[in-house]
Design a protein around this motif. Structure first.
Motif, mmCIF file in Angstrom:
data_model
loop_
_atom_site.group_PDB
_atom_site.id
_atom_site.type_symbol
_atom_site.label_atom_id
_atom_site.label_comp_id
_atom_site.label_asym_id
_atom_site.label_seq_id
_atom_site.Cartn_x
_atom_site.Cartn_y
_atom_site.Cartn_z
ATOM 1 N N VAL A 138 -27.336 3.555 -66.076
ATOM 2 C CA VAL A 138 -25.913 3.948 -65.896
ATOM 3 C C VAL A 138 -25.215 3.899 -67.188
ATOM 4 N N LEU A 139 -25.833 3.172 -68.476
ATOM 5 C CA LEU A 139 -25.302 2.724 -69.623
ATOM 6 C C LEU A 139 -25.481 3.848 -70.506
ATOM 7 N N SER A 140 -24.875 4.186 -71.465
ATOM 8 C CA SER A 140 -25.288 5.017 -72.928
ATOM 9 C C SER A 140 -26.228 4.296 -73.438
ATOM 10 N N GLY A 141 -26.783 5.023 -74.304
ATOM 11 C CA GLY A 141 -27.983 4.622 -75.447
ATOM 12 C C GLY A 141 -27.214 3.641 -76.257
ATOM 13 N N GLY A 142 -26.112 3.754 -77.002
ATOM 14 C CA GLY A 142 -25.596 2.904 -77.849
ATOM 15 C C GLY A 142 -25.216 1.393 -76.772
#
Length: 369
Positions: A138-142
């Motif tokens: 659920v997290l962005s790549g960054g």
């Protein structure tokens, strides 16, 4: 003592020789940034240091211990190093906190309370404390890459290896990851970073390694590599040079074909119409000067035109080889009546760094615009 010492490192993939005997060492607090074209062995070099790739020859010492020795305690030595990969490599079935706790609790025998305290401190530092119970999906790549950096720091490594840490990220996320690495650089953490981010490399590196031809082709400070590179391939890479090549073997060559090819070359790299016209004009006038003065009565001619455009400096260099009798077109510029020669007048007004040499029957002419 060096944190990392490498002697005679070689790595082949079948008949492809990727690393050809590298010798190098990394001192405490150094920030080594590795740059170079795709496929030059940068990532293979990093993976060999951690023995994710097995070298075909050479010795690697990590904090005085040889990781390439047959009976070494590989897992123990690896604890001295952190590794941040291109694609994060987080455990997807674990929460952020669980990803950070597993290694220090298992390998360093850190208590859960101490590990959780350290994890929360690191997550707060990178602005992700609120994500502690989230899963990576659920997290962005960054965000995932920042957590991967925290995971490496949980082991208190003596050196961290970064293998193109922003290459898998959307451009909008690159900055947040580079900001974390800049923060680590200010803490004098020893790092080796493979990257394509040239401005970032200038900012954080204490030493730049340019990889080509199976190894360290040139090395130096950021100023030496980016402002004053010495070797040909380094210059081409740093200045992002593009090449145009054209050969003429008859006086009745197709001028329009040559000019059209120059146009297509220049438009490909977004050059403006006025600049393109200067390229075409200088090329045409120089060639006709050579045809009129070197090949007055000759049937067979040989003129080779190379234009090297450097994206970094927005300048072009002409390198023209002309086989035949010696003729220096620029010498005439010193005369009082050269103004009557349109070609020389154009070159004198447009070109810079005019140069001529005559070697082994070949006129070597160069100038920049």
């Amino acid at each position: 003592m060096s944190v990392i010492e490498i002697h005679g490192l070689k790595k082949n993939f079948g008949e492809l020789e990727v690393l050809r005997g590298i010798d190098f060492s990394v001192e405490v607090g150094e920030r080594i940034v590795i740059i170079g074209g795709s496929g030059c062995g940068k990532s293979v070099f990093l993976r060999c240091i951690e023995l994710l790739e097995t070298p075909d020859a050479g010795n690697i010492f990590i904090d005085g211990q040889e990781i390439t020795a047959p009976n070494c305690d590989l897992d123990k030595i690896r604890q001295s190093m952190g590794m941040v990969y291109q694609r994060f490599n987080l455990f997807q079935h674990m929460t952020v906190l669980e990803n950070l706790l597993i290694a220090p609790m298992t390998l360093l025998k850190m208590s859960k309370d101490d590990a959780e305290k350290k994890a929360m401190e690191l997550l707060s530092t990178v602005g992700l404390a609120a994500k502690v119970n989230e899963y990576p999906a659920v997290l962005s790549g960054g965000q995932q890459q920042r957590i991967a950096i925290c995971r490496s720091l949980m082991m208190n490594p003596k050196v961290i290896l970064f293998d193109e840490p922003t290459s898998a990220l959307d451009p909008t996320m690159v900055g947040e990851v580079l900001a974390v690495i800049r923060m680590l650089a200010k803490q004098n953490l020893t790092m080796i970073i493979v990257t394509h981010e040239m401005n970032f490399a200038k900012e954080v590196a204490t030493k730049i390694l340019f990889f080509a031809d199976g190894g360290i082709y040139e090395q130096g400070t950021p100023e030496e590599i980016f402002e004053n590179p010495k070797r040909e391939k380094t210059i081409a890479f740093i200045q992002r040079q593009k090449y145009f090549h054209y050969e003429i073997d008859t006086k009745n060559f197709d001028l329009m074909e040559m000019q059209n090819k120059i146009l297509l070359f220049a438009e490909k790299y977004g050059l403006k119409a006025k600049y393109i016209n200067r390229l075409q004009l200088c090329c045409e006038e120089t060639i006709y000067l050579l045809l009129d003065n070197v090949y007055q009565n000759a049937e067979k001619i040989s003129v080779i035109v190379d234009i090297i455009y450097a994206e970094a400096t927005k300048k072009s260099e002409f390198k023209i080889l002309c086989v035949g009798r010696e003729y220096n077109p620029f010498a005439e510029i010193e005369s009082t009546d050269f103004e009557d020669n349109l070609g020389l007048t154009i070159l004198q007004n447009v070109a810079q760094d005019l140069s001529h040499a005559y070697e082994n029957g070949v006129n070597k002419i160069s100038f920049k615009i």
